[in-house]
Design an enzyme around this catalytic site. Sequence first.
Site, PDB file in Angstrom:
ATOM      1  N   ASP A 189      -8.965  -1.886   2.664  1.00  0.00           N
ATOM      2  CA  ASP A 189      -8.671  -1.378   4.126  1.00  0.00           C
ATOM      3  C   ASP A 189      -9.641  -2.065   5.073  1.00  0.00           C
ATOM      4  O   ASP A 189      -9.552  -1.757   6.303  1.00  0.00           O
ATOM      5  CB  ASP A 189      -8.663   0.204   3.806  1.00  0.00           C
ATOM      6  CG  ASP A 189      -7.771   0.352   2.942  1.00  0.00           C
ATOM      7  OD1 ASP A 189      -6.496  -0.001   3.063  1.00  0.00           O
ATOM      8  OD2 ASP A 189      -7.892   1.716   2.234  1.00  0.00           O
ATOM      9  N   ASP A 233       0.887  -1.353   0.056  1.00  0.00           N
ATOM     10  CA  ASP A 233       0.042  -0.091  -0.066  1.00  0.00           C
ATOM     11  C   ASP A 233       0.851   1.326   0.113  1.00  0.00           C
ATOM     12  O   ASP A 233       0.503   2.275  -0.872  1.00  0.00           O
ATOM     13  CB  ASP A 233      -1.126   0.013   1.342  1.00  0.00           C
ATOM     14  CG  ASP A 233      -2.372   0.682   1.031  1.00  0.00           C
ATOM     15  OD1 ASP A 233      -2.622   0.942  -0.141  1.00  0.00           O
ATOM     16  OD2 ASP A 233      -2.859   1.178   2.209  1.00  0.00           O
TER      17      ASP A 233
END
Length: 383
Positions: free
Chosen positions: A271, A200
């Site tokens: 997420d 990420d």
Amino acid sequence: MAEQTYSWAYSLVDSSQVSTFLISILLIVYGSFRSLNMDFENQDKEKDGSSSPGTFSGNSTNNSIQTIDSTQALFLPIRASVSLLVMFFFFDSVQVVFTICTAVLATIAFAFLLLPMCQYLTRPCSTQNKISFGCCGRFTVAELLSFSLSVLLVLIWVLTGHWLLMDALAMGLCVAMIAFVRLPSLKVSCLLLSGLLIYDVFWVFFSAYIFNSNVMVKVATQPADNPLDVLSRKLHLGPNVGRDVPRLSLPGKLVFPSSTGSHFSMLGIGDIVMPGLLLCFVLRYDNYKKQATSESCGSPGAAISGRMHKVSYFHCTLIGYFVGLLTATVASRIHRAAQPALLYLVPFTLLPLLTMAYLKGDLRRMWSEPFHVKASSSRFLEV
């Protein structure tokens, strides 16, 4: 100065931010408990089929449940990176196929999300007998109703492209992935989340230096051509057939508009799902530990200080997720740029969990073989 501070603080409690916080936490909690209930159902089926002892249902034998091992956890960020690059470079070529595949998966996932409600609605007026559809299988009335409603919702989404319908499909995907994917141990959890944190951070912060564009943000926000529009052009159905349908923003994220409508708050489903898998793991471990404690009351290993004993791993990790999400929101406001949410979510969930497991003396067991215990008849976990 005070007015600017007030305005900045107010932006953090904007309706879009509050909606993101509440929905993401509710999805994780609901998905985790759906997962635990599936384990209980599989446990009951195994007991009915054979009374032989086995391991706790965290290692379920149900074919629909996928367990991530260490190798898969290590290579998942690499596979995700390859997929991201394919979408970045070849999106125009694969967007229709990707949209159709996403719509099919979202249909199945949203049907799974609707199933408990449909079971409740159909319980007074129908039996649980399954209806045969030949080679397609056998289904209950509730399953058929949930699938029909899901297909209808996807069709309306394709025709309108409304953000609320996209959010509904994304919610179904989140719950289904949390419920059907298992992390077998804390070691695999650490490997997976640490690798995804690096993934990420790299694709949000550093991809622009290599590809002259923020790859993660561009892929996440790029709308796809509507399949109906593409079909009308391929079949030469005329200029007015299928041309008024909107482009589709794919359900790989949750978006919520602010109260003023000036902006949207966005959170990727990764997420939610990836920390959600950790929450699901610790919920199952809390239930396992409660079963083990009830079977061996008074054992030396069960003696834990009062306050520490009352705080479950699930509560601790869920609070960490909330604090991490709040920190990510504050960081995005300060820097006025997209932030890799896992950079904040992973430390705030893993570190408190590891600390608590060490203090309670459970770290060694949770790290490798946490669920090797004879199943118990206890079926409820208080949260």
